[in-house]
Enzyme design. Structure first.
Site, PDB file in Angstrom:
ATOM      1  N   HIS A 143      -6.177  11.911  10.128  1.00 40.45           N
ATOM      2  CA  HIS A 143      -4.892  12.272   9.522  1.00 40.45           C
ATOM      3  C   HIS A 143      -4.061  13.179  10.417  1.00 40.45           C
ATOM      4  O   HIS A 143      -3.186  13.896   9.939  1.00 40.45           O
ATOM      5  CB  HIS A 143      -5.113  12.867   8.131  1.00 40.45           C
ATOM      6  N   ASP A 147     -12.724   1.651   4.477  1.00 35.67           N
ATOM      7  CA  ASP A 147     -11.833   2.619   5.138  1.00 35.67           C
ATOM      8  C   ASP A 147     -12.100   2.602   6.642  1.00 35.67           C
ATOM      9  O   ASP A 147     -12.224   3.632   7.293  1.00 35.67           O
ATOM     10  CB  ASP A 147     -12.012   4.024   4.565  1.00 35.67           C
ATOM     11  N   HIS A 181       0.750   5.241   0.504  1.00 39.96           N
ATOM     12  CA  HIS A 181      -0.110   6.234   1.158  1.00 39.96           C
ATOM     13  C   HIS A 181       0.607   7.567   1.239  1.00 39.96           C
ATOM     14  O   HIS A 181       1.789   7.636   1.594  1.00 39.96           O
ATOM     15  CB  HIS A 181      -0.509   5.768   2.563  1.00 39.96           C
ATOM     16  N   HIS A 232      -3.029   5.551  -2.320  1.00 41.73           N
ATOM     17  CA  HIS A 232      -3.687   6.779  -1.869  1.00 41.73           C
ATOM     18  C   HIS A 232      -2.730   7.889  -2.268  1.00 41.73           C
ATOM     19  O   HIS A 232      -1.649   8.017  -1.703  1.00 41.73           O
ATOM     20  CB  HIS A 232      -3.894   6.688  -0.353  1.00 41.73           C
ATOM     21  N   LYS A 243       0.842  -1.202   0.000  1.00 32.90           N
ATOM     22  CA  LYS A 243       0.000   0.000   0.000  1.00 32.90           C
ATOM     23  C   LYS A 243       0.872   1.246   0.000  1.00 32.90           C
ATOM     24  O   LYS A 243       1.736   1.416   0.846  1.00 32.90           O
ATOM     25  CB  LYS A 243      -0.901   0.009   1.243  1.00 32.90           C
TER      26      LYS A 243
END
Length: 571
Positions: free
Chosen positions: A324, A364, A223, A250, A221
């Site tokens: 975040h 998510d 990100h 992402h 992944k």
């Protein structure tokens, strides 16, 4: 002596048959049974005075290899491949056959390998809908309690990353490093779902990435919070190509290291799975949604934006700040959050799903999304589009079968194909693991009646355990025997990279789940996304955020009311 039954009588006894129509939950979606694989007059029905008794529907002396461990009788299968009625036979935890079960000595048309014998259990599927277990490919493993919420909603496979409520996990779906991968495989061995982990893909050199795959990661992944630069994208994809695993991405919301066209250039035509492709969950602002027109991109949504409602924009700001690690008192952090939230692109996302240009749905989980609502949000989106856009152009008849098949594919077969799981899960077909979900039509998309893992009931709607029968209130989704003890490991899978099995370290972790290598992840394209393979020419206006597909403005109104909502969850 023969007897004729009208359709209502027949459906009451044996479930709906060819040509019958029924509504899904309280949605506007109506399905029609396309075909019936059972035999009229020789249907299998269990109970007092009914068919599945010794010498009648149950055979004696049949070869054990042809006798089913479980038969689900007269179920209405809803799958990407079709909507049909069948007996579903399960043997050794896998789907053995679909067709007509019973005793071939006295019944017509029994499908080979579907003999009901003294070793056969039965689930009465009359009047129930059967789907494949759902697959959620965007899991932040923040808490182990997510697994219970997921399986209770009909999701039986979780793919993602994390190590618990660490700051990195709250933001990114990565399990970074070999040690963390090993520990998380051991921890998730106790969860009653199939699991695959994504290692951290953000590195401009390959060594640390390959190490995670050898340790048991099932993919990688990328990100933005770890730095999704063109160099990192290229390095990660090079490792994935060499190891036959999928890369999920992402992209860079702030466009610091490049814009959408730079990331697309870094893909260089290689297969990649774009998470929350609309962009509210993260990605190049404002035009990451352009990737829906790229043939090598496998696009998915996460469920916070599904579907577009009057509340969608307001709830996103707080979710972004928490997940975040932002400070709303800092102007730059607030600007970062606000840059993601665009009503125009969220509205376009609804339409792109309906066109089949966004191929998958995911959660998510606990990082802006709700793990137990993947299935519900999918059907809410389908309902909204049915009400706002009418029937799909390709429909044949007074029903919504094409739309229903398109939307069920978004959380079953397409994520399975994208991540190399399709040999095991993702569809209702012989040879697949018997991860199956049974629904009462009135509760379809909201509350499954039974969830089977590897052919054994793992979760179910169950009443008071001290009652004299199973149905007295409170009836709640509760764990069953398939979710307990050593049966859990025998009915679930841990997905890993093929390199992990070759390296051998993963076999030393002491896992009870069967280890299965992902495969067929590279060389995929949008063309491989079942019923969701549209490749429109995408344009995004950088000033107004308006989205066009093949020149057509994609616009829809936010919904003020949704189906499968509060009326289903009062208790």
């Amino acid at each position: 002596m023969s007897r004729t039954l009208d359709r209502r009588q027949y459906a009451q006894i044996y479930g709906p048959t060819t040509g019958d129509r029924l509504r899904l939950g309280d949605t506007a979606l109506v399905l029609e049974v396309e075909r019936d694989l059972t035999t009229y007059g020789d249907e299998c029905v269990f109970g007092g005075g009914k068919v599945l008794r010794d010498g009648m529907g149950q055979a004696a002396g049949a070869p054990p290899a042809q006798v089913l461990d479980l038969v689900i009788t007269n179920a209405l299968v809803v799958d990407h491949a079709g909507i049909f009625k069948a007996d579903v036979g399960v043997r050794a935890g896998r789907i053995a056959a679909l067709g007509k079960a019973g005793n071939p000595g006295v019944m017509a048309g029994v499908t080979p390998g579907m003999i009901v014998g003294p070793g056969t259990e039965v689930i009465a599927g009359e009047g129930l809908i059967l789907t494949a277990g759902g697959i959620d490919t965007h899991i932040h493993f923040v808490s182990p309690q997510q697994a219970a919420e997921a399986i209770a909603s009909g999701v039986t496979t979780l793919l993602g990353g994390g190590t618990g409520p660490a700051t990195g996990t709250n933001a990114t779906t990565c399990t970074p490093g070999a040690w963390n991968v090993a520990r998380m495989l051991q921890a998730t061995d106790a969860l009653p779902v199939n699991v695959g982990l994504l290692g951290k893909g953000n590195a401009s050199s390959p060594e640390g990435l390959a190490e995670q795959l050898r340790a048991g990661a099932a993919g990688l992944k990328l990100h933005e919070d770890w730095g999704t630069t063109p160099a990192a994208i290229d390095a990660c994809l090079r490792v994935a190509e060499a190891h036959d695993v999928q890369v999920a991405i992402h992209t860079d919301t702030l466009n610091e290291s490049g814009c959408a066209e730079d990331s697309i250039a870094a893909f260089a035509g290689r297969t990649i799975h774009t998470f929350h492709t609309e962009g509210a969950g993260g990605g190049h602002a404002p035009d990451i949604i352009r990737v829906c027109g790229e043939p090598n991109v496998l696009p998915s949504s996460t469920n916070p934006t599904r579907p577009f409602t009057v509340n969608t924009l307001d709830e996103h700001l707080d979710m972004l700040v928490v997940c975040h690690h932002l400070d709303p008192s800092l102007p730059e952090d607030l600007a970062f959050a606000e840059s993601r939230i665009r009503g125009e692109t969220i509205a376009a996302e609804d339409v792109l799903h309906d066109l089949g240009a966004i191929s998958m749905m995911s959660s998510d989980s606990q990082a802006m999304g709700r793990v137990g609502e993947v299935v519900t949000r999918t059907w809410q989106t389908a309902d909204k589009m049915r009400r706002q856009r009418g029937r799909l152009p390709g429909e044949r008849g007074d029903h919504d079968n094409l739309r229903i098949r398109r939307y069920v594919a978004k959380y079953t077969v397409n994520p399975a194909v994208a991540h190399g799981l399709a040999d095991e899960v993702g569809s209702v077909e012989p040879g697949k693991l018997a991860d199956l979900v049974l629904w009462r039509p009135a509760f379809f998309g909201a509350k499954p009646e039974l969830v089977l893992k590897g052919g054994l009931i793992a979760w179910a709607q169950m009443g008071d355990a001290n009652a004299s029968i199973p149905t007295p209130q409170p009836v709640l989704a509760r764990p069953m025997f398939g979710a307990l003890g050593r049966a859990l490991g025998a009915t679930c899978v841990a997905f890993v990279a093929g390199a992990a099995l070759e390296d051998g370290a993963v076999q030393g972790y002491g896992l009870s789940k069967r280890l299965v290598a992902v495969r067929g992840c590279r060389g995929l394209g949008k063309r491989d996304m079942r019923l969701n393979d549209a490749l429109p020419r995408m344009e995004v206006d950088p000033e107004t955020y308006e989205v066009r597909a093949d020149g057509e403005l994609l616009r829809c109104e936010p919904a003020a009311r949704l189906p499968l909502a509060q009326r289903y969850f009062l208790f």
